[in-house]
Design an enzyme around this catalytic site. Sequence first.
Site, PDB file in Angstrom:
ATOM      1  N   GLU A  38       0.688  -1.269   0.008  1.00  0.00           N
ATOM      2  CA  GLU A  38       0.203   0.057  -0.100  1.00  0.00           C
ATOM      3  C   GLU A  38       0.782   1.194   0.039  1.00  0.00           C
ATOM      4  O   GLU A  38       1.875   1.389   0.799  1.00  0.00           O
ATOM      5  CB  GLU A  38      -0.770   0.065   1.070  1.00  0.00           C
ATOM      6  CG  GLU A  38      -2.360   0.176   0.815  1.00  0.00           C
ATOM      7  CD  GLU A  38      -3.009  -0.582   0.198  1.00  0.00           C
ATOM      8  OE1 GLU A  38      -3.072  -0.339  -1.018  1.00  0.00           O
ATOM      9  OE2 GLU A  38      -3.818  -1.587   0.561  1.00  0.00           O
ATOM     10  N   HIS A  39       0.754   2.173  -0.881  1.00  0.00           N
ATOM     11  CA  HIS A  39       1.354   3.493  -1.045  1.00  0.00           C
ATOM     12  C   HIS A  39       2.573   3.028  -1.726  1.00  0.00           C
ATOM     13  O   HIS A  39       3.625   4.159  -1.440  1.00  0.00           O
ATOM     14  CB  HIS A  39       1.083   4.317   0.201  1.00  0.00           C
ATOM     15  CG  HIS A  39       0.005   4.978   0.375  1.00  0.00           C
ATOM     16  ND1 HIS A  39      -0.136   6.317   0.099  1.00  0.00           N
ATOM     17  CD2 HIS A  39      -1.134   4.698   0.973  1.00  0.00           C
ATOM     18  CE1 HIS A  39      -1.474   6.445   0.384  1.00  0.00           C
ATOM     19  NE2 HIS A  39      -2.204   5.640   0.731  1.00  0.00           N
ATOM     20  N   SER A  72     -24.932   7.529 -16.456  1.00  0.00           N
ATOM     21  CA  SER A  72     -24.742   6.705 -15.406  1.00  0.00           C
ATOM     22  C   SER A  72     -26.018   6.053 -14.863  1.00  0.00           C
ATOM     23  O   SER A  72     -26.883   6.623 -14.502  1.00  0.00           O
ATOM     24  CB  SER A  72     -23.919   7.110 -14.006  1.00  0.00           C
ATOM     25  OG  SER A  72     -23.979   6.293 -13.323  1.00  0.00           O
ATOM     26  N   GLY A 128     -12.803   2.411  -1.014  1.00  0.00           N
ATOM     27  CA  GLY A 128     -11.341   1.923  -1.344  1.00  0.00           C
ATOM     28  C   GLY A 128     -11.174   0.710  -2.234  1.00  0.00           C
ATOM     29  O   GLY A 128     -10.182   0.084  -1.978  1.00  0.00           O
ATOM     30  N   SER A 132     -13.145   4.183  -9.152  1.00  0.00           N
ATOM     31  CA  SER A 132     -13.173   4.949 -10.319  1.00  0.00           C
ATOM     32  C   SER A 132     -12.085   4.407 -11.415  1.00  0.00           C
ATOM     33  O   SER A 132     -12.321   4.553 -12.544  1.00  0.00           O
ATOM     34  CB  SER A 132     -12.207   6.253  -9.742  1.00  0.00           C
ATOM     35  OG  SER A 132     -11.016   5.914  -8.917  1.00  0.00           O
ATOM     36  N   ASP A 176      -4.274   1.007  -8.989  1.00  0.00           N
ATOM     37  CA  ASP A 176      -5.583   0.486  -9.470  1.00  0.00           C
ATOM     38  C   ASP A 176      -5.826   0.360 -10.925  1.00  0.00           C
ATOM     39  O   ASP A 176      -6.733  -0.640 -11.249  1.00  0.00           O
ATOM     40  CB  ASP A 176      -6.677   1.804  -9.025  1.00  0.00           C
ATOM     41  CG  ASP A 176      -6.486   1.987  -7.581  1.00  0.00           C
ATOM     42  OD1 ASP A 176      -5.761   1.278  -6.617  1.00  0.00           O
ATOM     43  OD2 ASP A 176      -6.842   3.273  -7.147  1.00  0.00           O
ATOM     44  N   TYR A 228      -4.037  11.914   0.969  1.00  0.00           N
ATOM     45  CA  TYR A 228      -3.327  11.130   0.075  1.00  0.00           C
ATOM     46  C   TYR A 228      -2.237  11.958  -0.617  1.00  0.00           C
ATOM     47  O   TYR A 228      -1.217  11.401  -0.656  1.00  0.00           O
ATOM     48  CB  TYR A 228      -4.360  10.540  -1.060  1.00  0.00           C
ATOM     49  CG  TYR A 228      -3.631   9.581  -2.037  1.00  0.00           C
ATOM     50  CD1 TYR A 228      -3.694   8.179  -1.807  1.00  0.00           C
ATOM     51  CD2 TYR A 228      -2.903  10.182  -3.055  1.00  0.00           C
ATOM     52  CE1 TYR A 228      -3.192   7.452  -2.703  1.00  0.00           C
ATOM     53  CE2 TYR A 228      -2.452   9.162  -3.912  1.00  0.00           C
ATOM     54  CZ  TYR A 228      -2.287   7.719  -3.738  1.00  0.00           C
ATOM     55  OH  TYR A 228      -1.828   7.018  -4.597  1.00  0.00           O
TER      56      TYR A 228
HETATM   57  C1  GLA Z   1      -5.132   4.553  -4.056  1.00  0.00           C
HETATM   58  C2  GLA Z   1      -4.393   4.892  -5.163  1.00  0.00           C
HETATM   59  C3  GLA Z   1      -3.259   4.016  -5.502  1.00  0.00           C
HETATM   60  C4  GLA Z   1      -2.606   3.641  -4.370  1.00  0.00           C
HETATM   61  C5  GLA Z   1      -3.227   3.169  -3.266  1.00  0.00           C
HETATM   62  C6  GLA Z   1      -2.577   2.824  -1.978  1.00  0.00           C
HETATM   63  O1  GLA Z   1      -5.913   3.404  -4.428  1.00  0.00           O
HETATM   64  O2  GLA Z   1      -5.390   5.088  -6.228  1.00  0.00           O
HETATM   65  O3  GLA Z   1      -2.687   4.482  -6.645  1.00  0.00           O
HETATM   66  O4  GLA Z   1      -1.614   4.506  -4.292  1.00  0.00           O
HETATM   67  O5  GLA Z   1      -4.212   4.087  -2.884  1.00  0.00           O
HETATM   68  O6  GLA Z   1      -1.610   1.647  -2.257  1.00  0.00           O
END
Ligand code: GLA
Length: 390
Positions: A38-39, A72, A128, A132, A176, A228
């Site tokens: 993550e991140h 939509s 989460g 998108s 994502d 973020y």
């Molecule tokens: C969001 C962002 C991703 C990634 C995650 C954390 O989903 O869109 O690019 O940074 O957070 O892992």
Amino acid sequence: MTSDEEAVAGARTAFAGTFGGAPEGVWAAPGRVNVIGEHTDYNGGFVLPVALPHTARAAVARRSDGRVAFASVQGDGSVVELDVSELEPGRPDSWAAYPAGVVWALRERLDGGGVSVLLESDVPVGAGLSSSAALTCSVALALRDLAAPELGPPDLVEVARRAENDFVGAPTGILDQSASVLCTAGHALFLDTRDRASEQVPLDLAGAGLELLVVDSGVTHEHAGGGYGDRRRECESAAERLGVAFLREVDDVAGLGSLADGTPEGDVLFRRARHIVTENARVLEVVAALRGDADPRTIGPILTAGHESLRDDFEISVPLLDAIVESATAAGAYGARMVGGGFGGSAIALVDHDRIDAVVAAVTERFAREGQDAPRTFTAVPSAGARRLA
Ligand code: GLA
């Protein structure tokens, strides 16, 4: 969740009801959960997502008048319509910015024409789970098939990334979009975001009597603003102070010592960077376990360690996500962690199939004590990436 046949029928009917006539096709792209990593994506690091069975579907038809129109099924029935030449970051600025960003990124391929796009999605929004990217990737795939056949999967990831970063203005990495385009059923996607090399890692949790439970905290998050982007800037500052292009270049916490210079700011940068360095190591550890013969249960504690790092070093968890992790592990989950960008969204827990009910009951009971309604839960079955349905 909807079957592919139902999805196609629903999208065709909604398209006809909104725009008249039939779409030229229907395309689907999934949301994701990240097993670990993550991140790390905007730090040139490693990620390990699986695609969800939940998808966004785009029913699309080209038009010759140079206009784009978006509707939509989840929206209020209104159609957002404008000239392709009027598309620019900030315009449109509603939910339609996501599909519009894809059309914008590929506008030269439309040769003066336009498109009508009807979207439908069962990826939970604000949870989460990458709703998108599911939208942008479904539209990117549709436009590839209709107008830009030479684009390969990595190009589609890039188009969807540009839509999100450059058009919508959300400073995300490529986790994502890569998951939505590249994942395959029955596998986790091991991706090195620095050179974009990827490997499909078999992930047969059901065969091992396990489930990857997803629990939506119900706390919604917003990537375009706030925390973020702050985390991304902090990571960039840390990398700059260390003299590396990306924090990925540092593979040992010992290499971060110079960040902790005794100032509060230095301490923050040290902890942010420590999360990235240890998280990259956790991805490699999980991949090694899944590639080998190890019991997948052994990855549980690594997931929980990832949560603790996101909570304490990266500081992007919220009390309800911590409550899910605590109550799930106390009720027998092998490990649990928050997923995604943070400040809300969902958590995952690795649970024996026959303990699922007990874990859901424990989390629900904990939510009740916190004055919250029972959370939405489901099992993440590693599913297919973006595809044409019809
Ligand atoms: C969001 C962002 C991703 C990634 C995650 C954390 O989903 O869109 O690019 O940074 O957070 O892992």
